[in-house]
Design a protein around this motif. Structure first.
Motif, PDB file in Angstrom:
ATOM      1  N   GLY A 118     -25.582   2.201  21.732  1.00  0.00           N
ATOM      2  CA  GLY A 118     -24.523   1.261  21.406  1.00  0.00           C
ATOM      3  C   GLY A 118     -24.683   0.604  20.052  1.00  0.00           C
ATOM      4  N   LEU A 119     -23.603  -0.012  19.616  1.00  0.00           N
ATOM      5  CA  LEU A 119     -23.556  -0.764  18.366  1.00  0.00           C
ATOM      6  C   LEU A 119     -24.168  -2.147  18.597  1.00  0.00           C
ATOM      7  CD1 LEU A 119     -22.146  -0.760  15.444  1.00  0.00           C
ATOM      8  CD2 LEU A 119     -20.277  -1.944  16.588  1.00  0.00           C
ATOM      9  N   VAL A 120     -24.933  -2.635  17.642  1.00  0.00           N
ATOM     10  CA  VAL A 120     -25.560  -3.950  17.771  1.00  0.00           C
ATOM     11  C   VAL A 120     -24.905  -4.912  16.786  1.00  0.00           C
ATOM     12  CG1 VAL A 120     -27.696  -5.284  17.603  1.00  0.00           C
ATOM     13  CG2 VAL A 120     -27.749  -2.941  18.488  1.00  0.00           C
ATOM     14  N   VAL A 121     -24.332  -5.994  17.315  1.00  0.00           N
ATOM     15  CA  VAL A 121     -23.667  -7.011  16.509  1.00  0.00           C
ATOM     16  C   VAL A 121     -24.404  -8.328  16.709  1.00  0.00           C
ATOM     17  CG1 VAL A 121     -21.532  -8.284  16.100  1.00  0.00           C
ATOM     18  CG2 VAL A 121     -21.438  -5.853  16.713  1.00  0.00           C
ATOM     19  N   ALA A 122     -24.857  -8.938  15.624  1.00  0.00           N
ATOM     20  CA  ALA A 122     -25.582 -10.210  15.694  1.00  0.00           C
ATOM     21  C   ALA A 122     -24.691 -11.335  15.204  1.00  0.00           C
ATOM     22  CB  ALA A 122     -26.860 -10.147  14.863  1.00  0.00           C
ATOM     23  N   ILE A 123     -24.664 -12.424  15.966  1.00  0.00           N
ATOM     24  CA  ILE A 123     -23.973 -13.642  15.530  1.00  0.00           C
ATOM     25  C   ILE A 123     -25.040 -14.554  14.932  1.00  0.00           C
ATOM     26  CG2 ILE A 123     -22.547 -15.587  16.226  1.00  0.00           C
ATOM     27  CD1 ILE A 123     -21.663 -13.956  18.648  1.00  0.00           C
ATOM     28  N   ALA A 124     -24.925 -14.848  13.658  1.00  0.00           N
ATOM     29  CA  ALA A 124     -25.941 -15.641  12.964  1.00  0.00           C
ATOM     30  C   ALA A 124     -25.265 -16.756  12.180  1.00  0.00           C
ATOM     31  CB  ALA A 124     -26.779 -14.752  12.046  1.00  0.00           C
ATOM     32  N   GLY A 125     -26.080 -17.695  11.704  1.00  0.00           N
ATOM     33  CA  GLY A 125     -25.570 -18.824  10.926  1.00  0.00           C
ATOM     34  C   GLY A 125     -26.463 -20.032  11.101  1.00  0.00           C
ATOM     35  N   GLU A 126     -26.082 -21.121  10.466  1.00  0.00           N
ATOM     36  CA  GLU A 126     -26.852 -22.350  10.582  1.00  0.00           C
ATOM     37  C   GLU A 126     -26.667 -22.953  11.976  1.00  0.00           C
ATOM     38  OE1 GLU A 126     -25.721 -24.873   7.372  1.00  0.00           O
ATOM     39  OE2 GLU A 126     -26.372 -23.462   5.825  1.00  0.00           O
ATOM     40  N   PRO A 127     -27.487 -23.940  12.328  1.00  0.00           N
ATOM     41  CA  PRO A 127     -27.355 -24.551  13.655  1.00  0.00           C
ATOM     42  C   PRO A 127     -26.014 -25.255  13.842  1.00  0.00           C
ATOM     43  CG  PRO A 127     -29.494 -25.061  12.684  1.00  0.00           C
ATOM     44  CD  PRO A 127     -28.666 -24.452  11.604  1.00  0.00           C
ATOM     45  N   ASN A 128     -25.546 -25.246  15.085  1.00  0.00           N
ATOM     46  CA  ASN A 128     -24.400 -26.058  15.508  1.00  0.00           C
ATOM     47  C   ASN A 128     -23.083 -25.685  14.822  1.00  0.00           C
ATOM     48  OD1 ASN A 128     -23.704 -28.017  17.392  1.00  0.00           O
ATOM     49  ND2 ASN A 128     -23.608 -29.632  15.860  1.00  0.00           N
ATOM     50  N   VAL A 129     -22.909 -24.381  14.508  1.00  0.00           N
ATOM     51  CA  VAL A 129     -21.637 -23.943  13.924  1.00  0.00           C
ATOM     52  C   VAL A 129     -20.762 -23.235  14.958  1.00  0.00           C
ATOM     53  CG1 VAL A 129     -22.469 -23.784  11.556  1.00  0.00           C
ATOM     54  CG2 VAL A 129     -22.687 -21.802  13.083  1.00  0.00           C
ATOM     55  N   GLY A 130     -21.269 -23.100  16.214  1.00  0.00           N
ATOM     56  CA  GLY A 130     -20.453 -22.519  17.273  1.00  0.00           C
ATOM     57  C   GLY A 130     -20.805 -21.100  17.645  1.00  0.00           C
ATOM     58  N   LYS A 131     -22.040 -20.693  17.351  1.00  0.00           N
ATOM     59  CA  LYS A 131     -22.434 -19.298  17.642  1.00  0.00           C
ATOM     60  C   LYS A 131     -22.392 -19.012  19.144  1.00  0.00           C
ATOM     61  CE  LYS A 131     -26.399 -19.647  15.529  1.00  0.00           C
ATOM     62  NZ  LYS A 131     -26.202 -21.041  15.061  1.00  0.00           N
ATOM     63  N   SER A 132     -22.943 -19.913  19.949  1.00  0.00           N
ATOM     64  CA  SER A 132     -22.974 -19.691  21.395  1.00  0.00           C
ATOM     65  C   SER A 132     -21.578 -19.732  21.993  1.00  0.00           C
ATOM     66  CB  SER A 132     -23.875 -20.734  22.070  1.00  0.00           C
ATOM     67  OG  SER A 132     -25.219 -20.599  21.631  1.00  0.00           O
ATOM     68  N   THR A 133     -20.701 -20.590  21.446  1.00  0.00           N
ATOM     69  CA  THR A 133     -19.323 -20.645  21.924  1.00  0.00           C
ATOM     70  C   THR A 133     -18.612 -19.335  21.633  1.00  0.00           C
ATOM     71  OG1 THR A 133     -19.299 -23.026  21.459  1.00  0.00           O
ATOM     72  CG2 THR A 133     -17.176 -21.968  21.844  1.00  0.00           C
ATOM     73  N   LEU A 134     -18.832 -18.773  20.451  1.00  0.00           N
ATOM     74  CA  LEU A 134     -18.241 -17.480  20.110  1.00  0.00           C
ATOM     75  C   LEU A 134     -18.799 -16.388  21.020  1.00  0.00           C
ATOM     76  CD1 LEU A 134     -16.569 -15.562  18.412  1.00  0.00           C
ATOM     77  CD2 LEU A 134     -18.418 -15.530  16.710  1.00  0.00           C
ATOM     78  N   MET A 135     -20.090 -16.449  21.293  1.00  0.00           N
ATOM     79  CA  MET A 135     -20.711 -15.481  22.203  1.00  0.00           C
ATOM     80  C   MET A 135     -20.011 -15.511  23.562  1.00  0.00           C
ATOM     81  SD  MET A 135     -23.350 -13.373  22.729  1.00  0.00           S
ATOM     82  CE  MET A 135     -24.858 -13.024  23.645  1.00  0.00           C
TER      83      MET A 135
END
Length: 402
Positions: A169-186
């Motif tokens: 499968g394809l691997v897509v990483a959600i990255a960025g600084e803290p508290n920008v909404g990464k887990s919400t997007l996940m």
């Protein structure tokens, strides 16, 4: 039939099927008991069978291995069956089914037979070397056959795409600084709560993964810890893991707030790969919280505007991910090679054929030896010669009774 235990007590009403070898799936005599699936029924049936002398439970993959050893399957077809068992998406299923039906195995058998025919011509020339023009008459069709074989195998190997990767499968990483909404997007992409969402920075300390099916493409989405400088040793480890997974991902979604400036150094640090710098297209800038200010949709620069909390812009982002996956796996529908083992052996066969062509003028014996090496590589591909070292690795991943 009514099944009874060793004391004559009834166990279950069942359908009993008898498949005499060699026409069975394994090539051996096979009996099947189709019983009701209650735990008590299965326990009683297995207990009764286990008291029969010389009877034991099958090892994982033993039925498929017996089918392989009895010539009912070649190794590429067995690998296709393994992939079919573990297929999570429709595209993985279709690719595995093509292998199970002999897509690569049939071609490899044809190539091997043609190599043996060309080898016979060359070795006949060696045997009749004192017959004047006989060797020359045999060498011309042999060289033509070898050239055609080499070109066919090279064409298969040169086909662009990531067919081997479709299995993982394809691997897509959600990255960025803290508290920008990464887990919400996940959570939006997964359509369920898989990550803890908190207004406090540094909530995600470890890498969280979820497997998605995007239009039949298998995609693993990774939610990483916020990337920042910190004195917390636990968070430091989370940041280190986040960077490592983002660097290895096929695509990075770099999340920032709607009007936040993108740190070029932070993005540049993710453009590392085993082959050097990753392409610009493998890092997307996703601007979150557009509901608090800023535009939505796909921006002219290729950036995405979303609201992970409300869902604005998520369908457009998902559509873009599907398109990226389609381009990434673009040749899989006609893919012949689906495993690194297969590609390695085809490379060996191709190299031997190429060397054989170059050695024909220097001596038929050397050319014939390279042809034997090419046929041997294809024999290993099919599992017909010297493959004991890979059989355990392949069949141990099968389920019990398969």
């Amino acid at each position: 039939r009514l099944l009874r235990d060793e004391a004559g007590r009834p166990i279950d009403d069942a359908v009993v099927l008898w498949f005499p070898g060699p026409a069975s799936a394994t090539g051996e005599d096979v009996a099947e008991f189709h019983v009701h699936g209650g735990r008590a029924v299965l326990a009683a049936l297995l207990a009764s069978i286990s008291v029969i002398q010389h009877t034991r439970a099958a090892e994982p993959g033993e039925f498929t291995r017996r089918a392989f050893e009895n010539g009912k399957l070649d190794l590429t077809e067995a690998e296709g069956l393994d992939d079919l068992i573990h297929a999570d998406t429709d595209r993985q299923r279709r690719q595995a089914l093509r292998q199970l039906q002999g897509l690569l195995g049939d071609r490899a058998r044809d190539w091997r037979e043609r190599i043996i025919e060309a080898s016979a011509l060359i070795e006949a020339g060696i045997d009749f070397s004192d017959e004047g023009d006989v060797p020359a008459e045999l060498m011309a069709p042999a060289k033509k056959a070898i050239k055609a074989l080499h070109d066919e195998i090279a064409e298969v190997l040169a086909a662009q795409g990531h067919s081997e990767r479709l299995r993982d499968g394809l691997v897509v990483a959600i990255a960025g600084e803290p508290n920008v909404g990464k887990s919400t997007l996940m959570n939006q992409l997964a359509r369920r709560e898989v990550a803890i969402v908190s207004p406090h920075a540094g909530t995600t300390r470890d890498v969280i993964e979820v497997q998605l099916d995007l239009d039949g493409y298998p995609v693993t989405v990774i939610d990483t810890a916020g990337i920042r400088e910190t004195d917390d040793p636990v968070e430091q480890e989370g940041v280190r893991r986040a960077r490592a997974r983002a660097e290895d991902a096929d695509l990075v979604l770099w999340l920032v707030e709607a009007e936040q400036a993108v740190d070029p150094d932070a993005v540049r640090s993710l453009r590392k790969s085993e082959d050097g710098d990753r392409s610009e297209g493998s890092i997307w800038i996703v601007r979150n919280k557009i509901d608090l200010g800023g535009g939505g949709g796909v921006r002219p620069s290729g950036e995405f505007g979303i609201s992970a909390s409300r869902g604005d812009g998520i369908p457009e982002l998902v559509d873009a991910l599907v398109k990226f996956a389609s381009e990434f796996f673009k040749t899989t529908e006609g893919a012949v090679v689906t495993r690194a083992r297969q590609r390695d052996l085809l490379n060996r066969a191709s190299d031997s054929l190429r060397r054989s062509l170059g050695l024909v003028e220097e001596g038929e014996e050397l050319a014939a030896e390279e042809l034997r090496a090419a046929a041997y590589a294809l024999g290993r591909l099919l599992g017909r010669v010297d493959v004991e070292d890979v059989l355990g690795t392949i069949f141990q991943k099968f389920c019990i009774g398969k």
